[in-house]
Design an enzyme around this catalytic site. Structure first.
Site, PDB file in Angstrom:
ATOM      1  N   ASP A 262       0.848  -1.236   0.157  1.00 26.29           N
ATOM      2  CA  ASP A 262      -0.003  -0.019  -0.296  1.00 26.29           C
ATOM      3  C   ASP A 262       0.754   1.248  -0.148  1.00 26.29           C
ATOM      4  OD1 ASP A 262      -1.907  -2.036   0.371  1.00 26.29           O
ATOM      5  OD2 ASP A 262      -2.701  -1.241   2.209  1.00 26.29           O
TER       6      ASP A 262
ATOM      7  N   LYS B 296      -6.715  -4.723  -2.966  1.00 28.76           N
ATOM      8  CA  LYS B 296      -7.416  -5.523  -1.810  1.00 28.76           C
ATOM      9  C   LYS B 296      -8.416  -4.626  -1.103  1.00 28.76           C
ATOM     10  CE  LYS B 296      -3.497  -4.507   1.435  1.00 28.76           C
ATOM     11  NZ  LYS B 296      -4.393  -3.488   2.130  1.00 28.76           N
TER      12      LYS B 296
ATOM     13  N   CYS C  71      -1.787  -2.448   7.800  1.00 27.07           N
ATOM     14  CA  CYS C  71      -2.073  -3.228   6.625  1.00 27.07           C
ATOM     15  C   CYS C  71      -0.802  -4.424   6.791  1.00 27.07           C
ATOM     16  CB  CYS C  71      -2.237  -2.689   5.171  1.00 27.07           C
ATOM     17  SG  CYS C  71      -3.817  -1.951   5.105  1.00 27.07           S
TER      18      CYS C  71
HETATM   19  C1  C5J Z   1      -2.952   0.665   5.733  1.00 19.18           C
HETATM   20  C2  C5J Z   1      -4.824   1.880   6.667  1.00 19.18           C
HETATM   21  N1  C5J Z   1      -2.630   0.626   4.423  1.00 19.18           N
HETATM   22  N2  C5J Z   1      -3.902   2.223   7.701  1.00 19.18           N
HETATM   23  N3  C5J Z   1      -4.291   1.191   5.689  1.00 19.18           N
HETATM   24  O1  C5J Z   1      -2.561   0.396   6.580  1.00 19.18           O
HETATM   25  O2  C5J Z   1      -5.799   2.092   6.737  1.00 19.18           O
END
Ligand code: C5J
Length: 221
Positions: A24, A129, A162
């Site tokens: 991400d 995802k 994540c």
């Molecule tokens: C991720 C989030 N990628 N913190 N998303 O950690 O909402």
């Protein structure tokens, strides 16, 4: 097989079975006007890790090893977005709302894209995802199985959400997981530190952690 200097003890890398998974590294989490900022976070911490993530990606590419990218995002019709996720809290912009970089965390919008410096190349796998974990509602498991990958090196955002969720999913599925410490970040430094400590506690109960330099030295040896 080659040992990577890691905590709580050396990680024995099986070079034919290892991949990097970059979680991400999206504009929505790293840039002003995105989802991360809409939740009240200071996003300036996040971009500081880009050089370390970049050299890790380049090291894997140079060694001819797979690089997999993930993106947290949803379909434009929001059919994969549970109300419990959309409605939680009091962000200034909710998932699916129009923001300065397009609709927040919607597939195909410019704010949802991976940071250009870290963009996937050639045939690198990109997993879209809808959840925090990259195995939930994706074909990541089948892709790894088909390629014979049993070990995952983790980088990306955010350490305790994540990244940690995906590491735990992977660990339960039998993968050996190694987190690259300088190549992951949280909006909260104390959460990053706690996640690293949790992951490697109790004899690597979730996985190992290592410095980027040590990982690169081993895979390029
Ligand atoms: C991720 C989030 N990628 N913190 N998303 O950690 O909402």
């Amino acid at each position: 097989m080659i040992d990577i200097n890691a905590e709580p003890f050396a990680f024995t890398a099986k070079i034919d079975h290892i991949a990097l998974i970059v979680i991400d590294m999206q504009r929505d989490f790293a840039e002003p006007g995105g989802f991360g900022e809409s939740l009240g976070n200071d996003v300036s911490r996040i971009t500081k890790i880009v050089p370390d993530v970049k050299r890790l990606i380049e090291g894997f590419r140079k060694a001819g090893l797979p690089v997999i990218h993930t993106m947290e995002c949803h379909r434009p019709d929001l059919s994969d977005l549970p109300p419990a996720k959309r409605d939680r809290g009091n962000p200034s912009l909710r998932i699916g709302d129009d923001g300065p970089m397009g609709r927040i965390l919607i597939a195909g919008e410019s704010g949802t894209a991976i940071l250009p410096e870290l963009a996937p190349i050639n045939d690198e796998v990109v997993i879209e995802k809808p959840g925090k974990g990259a195995f939930y509602a994706t074909d990541l498991g089948e892709i790894l199985q088909k390629r014979g990958i049993t070990q995952l090196v983790f980088a990306g955002l955010t350490t305790e959400v994540c990244v940690q969720t995906t590491m735990r999913e992977a660990n339960d599925r039998g993968y050996e997981c190694l987190l690259a410490e300088e190549a992951t970040e949280s909006y909260f430094p104390e959460f990053k530190a706690a996640a690293i400590a949790m992951i490697r506690a109790q004899g690597a109960i979730v996985g190992w952690t290592a410095h980027v330099d040590d990982i690169l030295e081993a895979i390029n040896a």
